[in-house]
Design an enzyme around this catalytic site. Structure first.
Site, PDB file in Angstrom:
ATOM      1  N   SER A  42       0.805  -1.193   0.000  1.00 10.07           N
ATOM      2  CA  SER A  42       0.000   0.000   0.000  1.00 10.07           C
ATOM      3  C   SER A  42       0.852   1.262   0.000  1.00 10.07           C
ATOM      4  O   SER A  42       1.651   1.467  -0.897  1.00 10.07           O
ATOM      5  CB  SER A  42      -0.961  -0.047   1.177  1.00 10.07           C
ATOM      6  N   HIS A  90      -6.423  -6.434  -1.693  1.00  7.65           N
ATOM      7  CA  HIS A  90      -5.328  -5.538  -1.338  1.00  7.65           C
ATOM      8  C   HIS A  90      -4.252  -6.232  -0.516  1.00  7.65           C
ATOM      9  O   HIS A  90      -3.069  -5.941  -0.657  1.00  7.65           O
ATOM     10  CB  HIS A  90      -5.908  -4.362  -0.545  1.00  7.65           C
ATOM     11  N   ASP A 148      -8.262  -5.804  -5.877  1.00  9.31           N
ATOM     12  CA  ASP A 148      -8.072  -4.547  -5.149  1.00  9.31           C
ATOM     13  C   ASP A 148      -8.364  -3.380  -6.074  1.00  9.31           C
ATOM     14  O   ASP A 148      -7.851  -3.325  -7.198  1.00  9.31           O
ATOM     15  CB  ASP A 148      -6.621  -4.484  -4.653  1.00  9.31           C
TER      16      ASP A 148
END
Length: 498
Positions: A230, A476, A419
């Site tokens: 991320s 994710h 994601d």
């Protein structure tokens, strides 16, 4: 540029992950309120924290209490700990290897202490690589990954621990660091220590690694890798460049950097934000008319704002974030309650995941005593750290990667196919667009299956030191959704098989 089409996919979405104390005087406590404007910068931080079912006591791990100042001794304070692992899994005896927790006093701050976990590998620890994991946010604690993704053990519903058969300590000696300052168990007594840019973040991490390898000198010779997901798409290239510079300039201990891996990261915002409507259309989250409207009306102002960010400093970059976020907000208004970390799922109200067991476990006085943080509160995700880094969000950190590739540093960019927030399409686009000596050959490279066990688990494209992997059936957080494939991925990549 040659187009690169992966094989069939279903739904794909974006998310740039999020992780976050001590005893504050009551007058300084700042509880996150329920009535925040979710479209403001601060509102976004609060919304992200709530979507994970986290309720940190404080906005940041800022300890406004003089009695902690005396504890800011230089260097590392570390202890070996043993937690009671009672459930499931095939883990060895806890006595067979070291589990450590510690605080490091950051020398370029007024009073900051960085907290970390270090787990020796379950397999051949003397020769196994050393891996550092950085969770994103910005402002979320790395314990999110430790307990829910790739750590040695996981928290069960009854708050006991069980061994994680696919923990990355099966392949490496692994560090989990709470950073930037104010996140997790990392704290300061002076709010000027809260970081706002990657120069300070990477210097802090480099300083920590120097001190860590002094205390664990037996691992200096081991291969070293940086990993994370991320917002770590910012942290990781910055740290890799800082280590490479330190090695080139013969600063301190030579860190044996071999490569870095970014999972569902935010690295090149200009290219990745532009990909949002394309991904959302392919994932059937929006219609063609929605896609065309967003592309025509919202993408150009975003691109202009990012260009201004390149030369305009922190304020211009914060403005660029607000401008570009309209692209994502517009998609979500159409998509509704979709989980933007995994578009196969729906969020129930504001709740997209439930990571609350981590907060409960790390708030237990017995656990804190075992870790040597008895007087410290745990801030799962820090809204203050998140907001402080807003001027950094839209900065492009792809720019430092070509130099690392040219110097033989391996790079793996991987992304779960479902994601939205840091989707595989945007990540692939910036990897393809990156200018380096192998660019044309990477663009022309064949797509090959990635097989974990006997199952086709993704699609791989690679040339030389650069690899891109789309992981099937994952959102994710790839190590959480596909733990077996993620372990095989990181192990194979470090061994040169990917």
């Amino acid at each position: 540029m040659e187009a690169f089409h992966f094989l069939s996919f279903t739904l794909l979405l974006f998310s740039c992950s999020f992780s976050a104390a001590l005893r504050y005087p009551a007058s300084h406590r700042n509880e996150i309120g329920p009535d925040s404007n979710t479209h403001s910068v601060n509102g976004q931080a609060e919304r992200l924290i709530r979507s994970l079912n986290l309720f940190p006591k404080h906005e940041a791990n800022l300890v406004l209490n003089d009695r902690f100042a005396a504890k800011n001794a230089p260097g590392i304070t570390e202890k070996q700990f043993s937690l009671n692992v009672t459930g499931g899994g095939n883990g060895p005896s806890i006595q067979q290897f070291g589990h450590y927790a510690g605080h490091y006093s950051l020398p370029t701050t007024k009073a900051a202490k960085m907290f970390y976990f270090f787990f020796e590998s379950r397999v051949n620890k003397s020769n196994a690589p050393v891996v550092i994991w950085l969770t994103g946010g910005p402002g979320c604690a790395s314990e999110l990954a430790l307990f829910y993704e790739n750590g040695p053990f996981q928290i069960r519903d009854d708050m006991s621990l069980q061994w994680n058969d696919h923990g990355w300590d099966q392949a490496a000696n692994i560090l989990y660091v709470d950073q930037p300052t104010g996140t997790g168990f990392s704290y300061t007594t002076d709010d000027s220590d809260i970081r706002r840019n990657e120069t300070d973040v990477s210097n802090d991490l480099y300083s920590f690694l120097q001190e860590f390898f002094k205390g664990h000198s037996g691992y200096v010779k081991n291969d070293f890798y940086i990993t994370g997901e991320s917002y770590a798409g910012h942290y990781i290239p910055a740290l890799a460049s800082r280590i490479h510079k330190g090695n080139s300039d013969n600063e301190g201990i030579h860190v044996n950097l071999k490569g870095f891996a970014i999972g569902n990261g935010l690295t090149d915002p200009e290219i990745q934000y532009k990909a949002y409507p394309d991904y959302a259309l392919a994932a059937k989250l929006i219609s063609k008319s929605d896609h065309d409207s967003i592309t025509s009306n919202l993408v150009p102002p975003c691109q202009s704002a990012i260009s201004a960010c390149d030369f305009g400093g922190e304020d211009a970059c914060t403005e660029a974030f607000s401008t570009c976020q309209e692209i994502f907000n517009s998609i979500m208004e159409t998509a509704g309650s979709i989980n933007y970390y995994d578009v196969r799922k729906q969020c129930e109200g504001s709740l997209c995941y439930d990571f609350s067991r981590m907060e409960q476990f790390l708030s237990d006085d017995r656990v804190k005593s075992a870790l040597g943080v008895k007087d410290v509160d745990f801030v799962s995700c820090s809204s203050a750290v998140h907001n402080a880094m807003m001027g950094d969000w839209m900065v492009d950190y792809e720019t430092g990667i070509p130099n690392l590739l040219e110097n033989g540093i391996k790079v793996l960019i991987y992304a779960g196919e479902y994601d939205l927030i840091c989707n595989w399409m945007g990540n692939l686009n910036w990897v393809n667009a990156m200018k380096w000596s192998g660019q044309a050959k990477f663009q022309g490279a064949s797509i090959v299956p990635f097989v974990a066990g006997n199952a086709k688990s993704g699609e791989l494209k690679s040339y030389g030191p650069l690899a891109f992997l789309k992981v099937y059936n994952a959102g994710h957080m790839v190590p959480m959704d596909q733990p077996k494939a993620a372990l095989q991925m990181i192990q194979g990549w470090m061994q040169g098989k990917i």
